[in-house]
Design a protein around this motif. Structure first.
Motif, PDB file in Angstrom:
ATOM      1  N   ARG A 307      -4.259   1.355  -7.849  1.00 51.49           N
ATOM      2  CA  ARG A 307      -3.231   0.848  -8.755  1.00 51.49           C
ATOM      3  C   ARG A 307      -2.356   1.979  -9.298  1.00 51.49           C
ATOM      4  N   PHE A 308      -2.996   3.115  -9.598  1.00 51.20           N
ATOM      5  CA  PHE A 308      -2.218   4.252 -10.089  1.00 51.20           C
ATOM      6  C   PHE A 308      -1.240   4.747  -9.032  1.00 51.20           C
ATOM      7  N   GLY A 310      -0.084   3.006  -6.514  1.00 53.03           N
ATOM      8  CA  GLY A 310       0.944   1.987  -6.317  1.00 53.03           C
ATOM      9  C   GLY A 310       1.994   1.998  -7.407  1.00 53.03           C
ATOM     10  N   ASP A 311       1.533   2.191  -8.683  1.00 54.28           N
ATOM     11  CA  ASP A 311       2.493   2.175  -9.780  1.00 54.28           C
ATOM     12  C   ASP A 311       3.356   3.435  -9.814  1.00 54.28           C
ATOM     13  N   THR A 312       2.771   4.587  -9.462  1.00 54.13           N
ATOM     14  CA  THR A 312       3.501   5.848  -9.605  1.00 54.13           C
ATOM     15  C   THR A 312       4.235   6.289  -8.348  1.00 54.13           C
ATOM     16  N   ARG A 315       5.445   1.840  -5.518  1.00 55.37           N
ATOM     17  CA  ARG A 315       6.440   0.911  -6.042  1.00 55.37           C
ATOM     18  C   ARG A 315       7.804   1.579  -6.208  1.00 55.37           C
ATOM     19  N   GLU A 319      11.126   0.458  -4.225  1.00 56.86           N
ATOM     20  CA  GLU A 319      12.385   0.135  -4.875  1.00 56.86           C
ATOM     21  C   GLU A 319      13.525   0.965  -4.313  1.00 56.86           C
TER      22      GLU A 319
END
Length: 383
Positions: A307-308, A310-312, A315, A319
Motif C-alpha cells: 500500500r505504501f 502504491g500510494d507513494t 499511483r 496519474e
C-alpha cells in the motif's frame, strides 16, 4: 339401581416363556478365543496400510487438482492450435483449391475428349455395327427357315421309323430274355433262400442271442463285484475321512476366516479414524508452521509495504502516465483536425465550392394532389 359399575380389573398377562439357555458351542468358544489376538495382529498390520492408502488418495487428489486437471484442460487447446487449425487451413486454402483445379483440369483433359470420342466416333460405329448385325440376322433367319428346318423334319421322320423298328425287335428279345432269367436265376435263388439261407440265419441269430446273454451275465457279476470292492476300499474310507477329519477342519478354518475378515473390517475402520486424526494433526501443524506465519507476514509486512509503494510510487506514476496519454491524444486529435482542414482547403481551391444538396420531400402530398384509385397516374408522376 347402580348405573356406575366399577371398572373390571385387568386380567394378569401371562409372561412369555423364557427362551432356553443357549449352550455355548465349541465353534463359539473357538471364535471367542481367537477373536482378540487376531484383531490385535490385524490392527497392527492394517494401520500402516490404511495410512499409506489415505496418503496416496490425498496425493492423487492434489495431483489431479494441481497438475492433471489444468493439463487436461490445456491439452485440447494445444491440440486445437497445433493440429486442428493448421489442418483446417491446409484443407481450406490448399487441398480444396488444388482439388478444384485438378477437377477442372481432368474435366478439360479427360472428360471432354471422352465425351467427344463417344459422341462422334463410338456412336456412329455402333450404329453401323448394329445395321450390319441386323442384316446378318435376317440372312441367318432365312437360311434357318428355308434350309435347316426342312432338313431337320426329314431327319426326324427317318429316325422315328428306325425307332419303331428297333422297338418291335427289342420287345420280342426282352420277353425271351425275361423268361430265361426267371427259370434260370430267380426260381433257383428263391428256393436257395427259402430252404438254406433262412434256416441258417435263424440258427445264427439264436446262437448270437445266447452268447450275448452269457456275456451280459458275466459282465454284470464282475461289475457288481468291482462296485462293492471299490465301495469298501475307497468310498467308505473317503466318507469317513470327510466326516471325521475334513468337516471339523473346514468348520475351524471357516471360523478363523470369518474372524479374520471381521477383524480386517474392524481394523480398517479404526485405521481410518487413526489416519484421519493423523491427517488433521499434520494439517494443523502445517497451518501453524507455514500458513499462519505466511499470512502474518502478508498481513503485517507485505500488504502495508504494497500500500505504501502504491500510494507513494505507483499511483503518482499512473496519474502521470494517464496525463501524458490524454495530452498525446489531444495533440493527435488537433493534428488530425488540422490535416482534415488543410485537405478541405486544397480540395476547395482545386475544384471550387461543392454544391449544397437540395432537400426533397418524400412524403405523400396532401389535399387534391393525393393519389387516387381511379386515376391513371400517381401523385409521384404529376408535374
Amino acid at each position: 339401581m347402580d348405573l356406575y359399575k366399577p371398572a373390571a380389573e385387568p386380567l394378569p398377562r401371562s409372561r412369555p416363556p423364557a427362551p432356553p439357555a443357549r449352550q455355548a458351542s465349541p465353534e463359539g468358544r473357538l471364535a471367542v478365543a481367537i477373536r482378540v489376538p487376531v484383531r490385535i495382529v490385524v490392527l497392527v498390520l492394517v494401520v500402516p496400510v490404511r495410512m499409506g492408502w489415505d496418503a496416496l488418495v490425498f496425493g492423487g487428489r492434489v495431483l489431479n487438482d494441481a497438475v492433471l486437471g489444468p493439463l487436461g484442460r490445456a491439452l485440447p487447446r494445444l491440440g486445437r492450435a497445433l493440429f486442428v487449425r493448421p489442418s483446417v487451413g491446409l484443407w481450406r486454402y490448399v487441398v480444396v483449391p488444388v482439388g478444384r483445379a485438378l477437377a477442372r483440369l481432368g474435366n478439360v483433359l479427360v472428360v471432354v475428349p471422352l465425351v467427344r470420342v463417344h459422341r462422334y466416333v463410338l456412336t456412329p460405329l455402333g450404329h453401323a455395327l448394329a445395321w450390319a448385325g441386323r442384316g446378318v440376322g435376317s440372312a441367318s433367319a432365312w437360311v434357318y427357315a428355308r434350309v435347316l428346318t426342312p432338313a431337320g423334319h426329314g431327319a426326324l421322320w427317318v429316325l422315328k421309323g428306325l425307332g419303331a423298328v428297333l422297338a418291335a425287335v427289342g420287345t420280342g428279345v426282352s420277353t425271351a430274355v425275361a423268361r430265361l432269367l426267371r427259370y434260370l436265376v430267380v426260381v433257383p435263388a428263391v428256393w436257395l433262400y427259402q430252404w438254406v439261407l433262412a434256416p441258417a440265419g435263424r440258427a445264427a441269430v439264436w446262437c448270437a442271442r445266447g452268447l450275448l446273454w452269457l456275456v451280459g451275465t458275466i459282465v454284470t457279476g464282475v461289475g457288481g463285484a468291482l462296485y462293492w470292492i471299490a465301495r469298501v476300499l475307497f468310498v467308505l474310507p473317503a466318507l469317513a475321512v470327510r466326516r471325521r477329519v475334513l468337516a471339523p477342519v473346514g468348520r475351524v478354518l471357516a471360523v478363523i476366516g470369518r474372524e479374520v475378515w471381521d477383524a480386517l473390517g474392524h481394523a480398517w475402520r479404526i485405521a481410518g479414524h487413526v489416519s484421519l486424526a493423523v491427517g488433521r494433526f499434520l494439517a494443523t501443524l502445517f497451518r501453524w508452521v507455514l500458513v499462519e506465519p505466511a499470512r502474518w507476514v502478508h498481513r503485517s509486512v507485505l500488504a502495508p509495504a504494497g500500500r505504501f509503494i502504491g500510494d507513494t510510487v505507483l499511483r503518482p506514476a499512473a496519474e502521470a502516465a494517464r496525463g501524458a496519454g490524454r495530452a498525446a491524444r489531444q495533440a493527435l486529435a488537433s493534428a488530425r483536425e488540422s490535416a482534415r482542414r488543410a485537405r478541405a482547403d486544397v480540395r476547395r481551391l482545386l475544384s471550387g465550392e461543392p454544391r449544397e444538396p437540395r432537400l426533397v420531400s418524400r412524403r405523400e402530398p396532401t389535399g387534391r394532389e393525393t393519389r387516387t384509385l381511379g386515376s391513371s397516374t400517381t401523385a409521384l408522376t404529376k408535374d
